[in-house]
Design an enzyme around this catalytic site. Structure first.
Site, PDB file in Angstrom:
ATOM      1  N   ASP A   7      15.595  12.866  16.626  1.00  0.00           N
ATOM      2  CA  ASP A   7      15.769  12.059  17.830  1.00  0.00           C
ATOM      3  C   ASP A   7      15.044  10.733  17.602  1.00  0.00           C
ATOM      4  OD1 ASP A   7      16.477  12.806  20.899  1.00  0.00           O
ATOM      5  OD2 ASP A   7      14.827  11.378  20.817  1.00  0.00           O
ATOM      6  N   ASP A  53      23.862   0.547  21.127  1.00  0.00           N
ATOM      7  CA  ASP A  53      25.014   1.118  20.433  1.00  0.00           C
ATOM      8  C   ASP A  53      25.065   0.671  18.973  1.00  0.00           C
ATOM      9  OD1 ASP A  53      25.794   2.414  22.742  1.00  0.00           O
ATOM     10  OD2 ASP A  53      27.505   1.078  23.159  1.00  0.00           O
ATOM     11  N   ASN A  74      17.281   0.131  24.672  1.00  0.00           N
ATOM     12  CA  ASN A  74      18.307  -0.152  25.681  1.00  0.00           C
ATOM     13  C   ASN A  74      17.753  -1.008  26.815  1.00  0.00           C
ATOM     14  OD1 ASN A  74      20.543   1.128  24.555  1.00  0.00           O
ATOM     15  ND2 ASN A  74      20.024   3.099  25.444  1.00  0.00           N
ATOM     16  N   HIS A  93      22.426  -2.079  26.293  1.00  0.00           N
ATOM     17  CA  HIS A  93      23.150  -0.952  25.702  1.00  0.00           C
ATOM     18  C   HIS A  93      24.035  -1.361  24.530  1.00  0.00           C
ATOM     19  CE1 HIS A  93      21.846   2.085  28.551  1.00  0.00           C
ATOM     20  NE2 HIS A  93      21.907   1.134  29.465  1.00  0.00           N
ATOM     21  N   GLU A 151      20.619   9.796  21.629  1.00  0.00           N
ATOM     22  CA  GLU A 151      20.037   9.393  20.345  1.00  0.00           C
ATOM     23  C   GLU A 151      19.619  10.599  19.518  1.00  0.00           C
ATOM     24  OE1 GLU A 151      16.703   9.498  23.356  1.00  0.00           O
ATOM     25  OE2 GLU A 151      18.758   8.801  23.367  1.00  0.00           O
TER      26      GLU A 151
END
Length: 190
Positions: A67, A84, A75, A80, A110
Site C-alpha cells: 500500500d 492517477d 491526492n 486526483h 492504492e
C-alpha cells in the site's frame, strides 16, 4: 445462377467477418472484465481467475500486499489527476519487475498485490526489496513526487490457500504501517 451464387458467397463472407468481429469484441470485453482500467494491471477478479490456473506444484509462490504510504496526501495536495498518474507509474515500475509465472494486480485505491514465483523465501524477500527500492528511487509525475510503500509478504502453497494468504499479507502490511511505514513485514523463515 451466378447472381444467386454471388449473394450466397457475400452472405458467407459477411458471416465470417461478423464472427471475427464478435470474437474480437468478446476478447476485449473479457480483458476489460479482468483488468483495472487505470493501471492495466489485473483487478481482483482477474487475479483470482489467473491464479487459479497457476501450477502451484511446480513453483513456490509468495504473496506481497503493499500500500502506498500517505497516498491521500498526494491526492489532497496535487489532485486526483496527479494521483492517477502516480498509480499508473507504480504499475509500470511493477511490470518492469515481473517475471514469468508472476501475477500483479491493483486491488483498489492504492493497494497492490504481487504474487511472486521464486525458488525460496530469500529470493522472494530480495525481489520485494528490489521493488521497494525502485519505487523509492522513482520520481513520479512532473511534480517529482517521491513515494514509499509498506509491504506484507507471506508464502502460499496452493490456490486454496490464496484467500488466507491475502489476509496474512494484509495483516503483515498493517504491521509494517504500525511500525513506521516504508518497510517489509514478513512471516517467512529465511
Amino acid at each position: 445462377m451466378n447472381y444467386i451464387l454471388t449473394i450466397i458467397l457475400n452472405i458467407l463472407f459477411a458471416i465470417v467477418i461478423s464472427g471475427g468481429a464478435v470474437k474480437d469484441v468478446i476478447q476485449r470485453l473479457n480483458n476489460e472484465r479482468l483488468h483495472d482500467p487505470l493501471t492495466q494491471l489485473l483487478n481482483r477478479r482477474g487475479f483470482s481467475e489467473k491464479s487459479e490456473k497457476l501450477a502451484f506444484s511446480n513453483h513456490c509462490y509468495f504473496l506481497v500486499c503493499f500500500d502506498l504510504d500517505h497516498f491521500k496526501l498526494i491526492n489532497d495536495t496535487w489532485g486526483h489527476y496527479v494521483g492517477d498518474q502516480v498509480l499508473q507509474k507504480v504499475s509500470r515500475v511493477m511490470l518492469q519487475q515481473q517475471k514469468p509465472n508472476d501475477l500483479m494486480a491493483r486491488f483498489g485505491g492504492e493497494e497492490f498485490i504481487y504474487l511472486i514465483s521464486a525458488k525460496d523465501a530469500t529470493e522472494a524477500l530480495s525481489r520485494t526489496q528490489q521493488l521497494k527500492t525502485r519505487l523509492e528511487q522513482t520520481s513520479f509525475t512532473s511534480c517529482k513526487i517521491k513515494i514509499t510503500a509498506s509491504y506484507g509478504l507471506t508464502q502460499i502453497h496452493n490456490f486454496h490457500e490464496l484467500e488466507e494468504g491475502l489476509q496474512r499479507a494484509d495483516d503483515l502490511l498493517y504491521q509494517a504501517k504500525e511500525n513506521g511505514r516504508n518497510q517489509i513485514s514478513f512471516d517467512l523463515i529465511i
